[in-house]
Design a protein around this motif. Structure first.
Motif, short mmCIF file in Angstrom:
data_model
loop_
_atom_site.label_atom_id
_atom_site.label_comp_id
_atom_site.label_asym_id
_atom_site.label_seq_id
_atom_site.Cartn_x
_atom_site.Cartn_y
_atom_site.Cartn_z
N ARG A 1 -5.85 -4.98 -3.07
CA ARG A 1 -4.92 -3.85 -3.03
C ARG A 1 -5.65 -2.54 -3.31
N SER A 2 -6.56 -2.55 -4.29
CA SER A 2 -7.30 -1.34 -4.62
C SER A 2 -8.19 -0.89 -3.46
N LEU A 3 -8.86 -1.86 -2.79
CA LEU A 3 -9.72 -1.52 -1.64
C LEU A 3 -8.88 -0.97 -0.49
N ARG A 4 -7.71 -1.58 -0.25
CA ARG A 4 -6.84 -1.12 0.82
C ARG A 4 -6.37 0.31 0.54
N ASP A 5 -5.96 0.56 -0.71
CA ASP A 5 -5.49 1.91 -1.05
C ASP A 5 -6.62 2.92 -0.94
N GLN A 6 -7.82 2.54 -1.34
CA GLN A 6 -8.95 3.46 -1.26
C GLN A 6 -9.32 3.76 0.19
N THR A 7 -9.27 2.71 1.02
CA THR A 7 -9.59 2.90 2.45
C THR A 7 -8.57 3.82 3.11
N THR A 8 -7.30 3.60 2.79
CA THR A 8 -6.24 4.45 3.36
C THR A 8 -6.43 5.90 2.92
N TYR A 9 -6.76 6.10 1.66
CA TYR A 9 -6.96 7.46 1.14
C TYR A 9 -8.14 8.13 1.83
N ASP A 10 -9.25 7.38 1.99
CA ASP A 10 -10.44 7.96 2.63
C ASP A 10 -10.18 8.28 4.09
N ARG B 1 -8.14 11.42 4.27
CA ARG B 1 -8.99 12.57 3.94
C ARG B 1 -9.88 12.94 5.12
#
Length: 449
Positions: free
Chosen positions: A282-291, A294
């Motif tokens: 979940r954390s990797l998915r959220d970080q990928t979506t955020y990047d 951006r």
């Protein structure tokens, strides 16, 4: 009737009780005797009499102290009792408040237990400061116990059920008998010499005090204390407490409990890993979506679309900032120069030579002022002196005699003021302005008033 104050029974009893309670010899006593008149109260308190062939003492053992006793006291039983002696105020009688009781047949072992316990406690063997933390997931576990007892079966069964991937090594030792203590200590030392274990478990199943005694020996306590590997002590049942339990890094009530403390449950670990995996994904998915979001914003930004125009704007802004920096630098230099000039001026004023010159000037001015003031005061004093002298001269008898007057004294140098002060033939002295006349009275004539 005597006028001496009388004590109440309560006051006297309280005084006697305080004397008992203040006596350190009565605070902890070991008494050997025979139980009689034993009574077990419904609330769990034990009331009995301890006696020998010559005396007896009333005794009580409250429920909190007798809860973990391994035997039931009976009339006629020989026992060793530890407690304190005090006064029961309601009856005004002294009695023993028992804290510990053991059958007389094994009393010497309990005395040895208490003696060693106090010795090691004073040396810091029980201090939490020296306790080692247990590893959360040990991979290699050493079990120091008898290979044929019930304890090893319980430990292996529990370890295999909870954490089957752990590598368990049995270090066989004697756990009962004369040579058991040395065998246990040697097993702990061998485990440390091997140096491949994350955790050690030592103990045995339940038994009598004599059976468990090897774990109360000093040699075992010192081996546990000096071990570089954390040790769980699992001796007997929950009510059995040994010296090894106090020294070990962790005490387990039973061998089975020791195995449960030693390792986590593998299913719990697997469930925990699954939860960590879900959170990580979940954390990797959220970080990928955020990047990604951006990156899209950057691609649409003015700088990314028109970099040359942005560069021109930044160059103009740089020129403006450079001019502003120059102005500020010039202003700062000017301010610092003015500040330096001001400080130099103050420094010159505070220079020792300047202060000396100022002091000399002040001193000369003060001297002139003092001279002027002294002259004026002197003139005033001289004038006042002349005035006083003139007034004094006018009152002086000498001034009167200069005008033709004189003073007459009799032979006793007493001033003659009247004809009654002398008689015919008396010798007198007449003081004139420039000397003295010696005369004799030849005649007296009294003038009418």
């Amino acid at each position: 009737m005597s006028t001496k104050p009388f004590l109440t029974v309560t006051a006297l009893t309280k005084y006697i009780k305080r004397r008992f309670d203040d006596d350190s010899h009565l605070q902890e006593v070991w008494i050997k005797g025979e139980i009689s008149n034993f009574k077990l109260h419904s609330r769990g308190h034990m009331y009995f009499t301890l006696k020998d062939e010559n005396a007896r003492i009333q005794s009580v053992m409250f429920a909190g102290a007798n809860r973990f006793m391994k035997f039931k006291p009976e009339n006629g039983m020989k026992v060793l009792v530890r407690g304190e002696v005090s006064v029961y105020e309601a009856y005004g009688q002294y009695q023993l408040y028992a804290k510990e009781m053991q059958p007389d047949g094994i009393g010497n072992l309990y005395l040895a237990f208490e003696e060693l316990k106090k010795k090691l406690e004073l040396q810091g063997f029980f201090s939490n400061e020296y306790k080692q933390p247990l590893p959360s997931v040990p991979s290699r576990i050493g079990v120091i116990t008898s290979p044929t007892g019930a304890a090893i079966r319980d430990i292996l069964t529990t370890l295999n059920r909870r954490f089957p991937i752990a590598h368990v090594t049995i270090i066989p030792v004697l756990v009962q008998g004369e040579n058991a203590a040395a065998s246990i200590a040697k097993g702990i030392e061998q485990a440390n010499e091997i140096g491949k274990f994350d955790l050690l478990i030592t103990g045995r199943g339940g038994g009598s005090l004599e059976d468990l005694w090897p774990f109360n020996e000093e040699i075992v306590a010192r081996a546990i204390f000096h071990s570089n590997i954390p040790i769980i002590s699992a001796v007997g049942h929950e009510t059995d407490v040994t010296i090894a339990d106090f020294v070990a890094d962790m005490r387990a009530a039973t061998p089975t409990a020791a195995a449960e403390l030693a390792v986590p449950h593998i299913e719990e670990l697997i469930e925990r890993l699954k939860q960590h995996k879900v959170r990580l994904i979940r954390s990797l998915r959220d970080q990928t979506t955020y990047d990604q979001e951006r990156l899209r914003r950057l691609q649409k930004s003015y700088a990314f679309r028109y970099p040359e125009k942005l560069l021109v704007q930044k160059e103009q802004e740089l020129d403006r900032l450079f001019e502003s920096l120059q102005k500020q630098a010039t202003h700062l230099v000017h301010y610092k120069q003015e500040r330096l000039t001001h400080l130099r001026k103050r420094l010159k004023q505070q220079h020792p030579f300047e202060q000396l010159q100022q002091a000399i000037t002040r001193k000369e001015q003060t001297t002139r002022n003092l001279d002027r003031a002294f002259t004026e005061i002197k003139k005033g004093k001289e004038f006042a002196l002349q005035t006083y002298l003139s007034k004094l001269g006018m009152l002086s008898p000498l001034k009167v005699m200069e005008r033709g007057y004189s003073l007459v004294y009799n032979e006793r140098d007493k001033l003659i003021k009247s004809v009654e002060d002398v008689k015919l033939g008396d010798r007198v002295q007449v003081q004139v302005k420039d000397g003295q006349l010696d005369c004799q009275v030849w005649g007296l004539e009294e003038r009418e008033q």
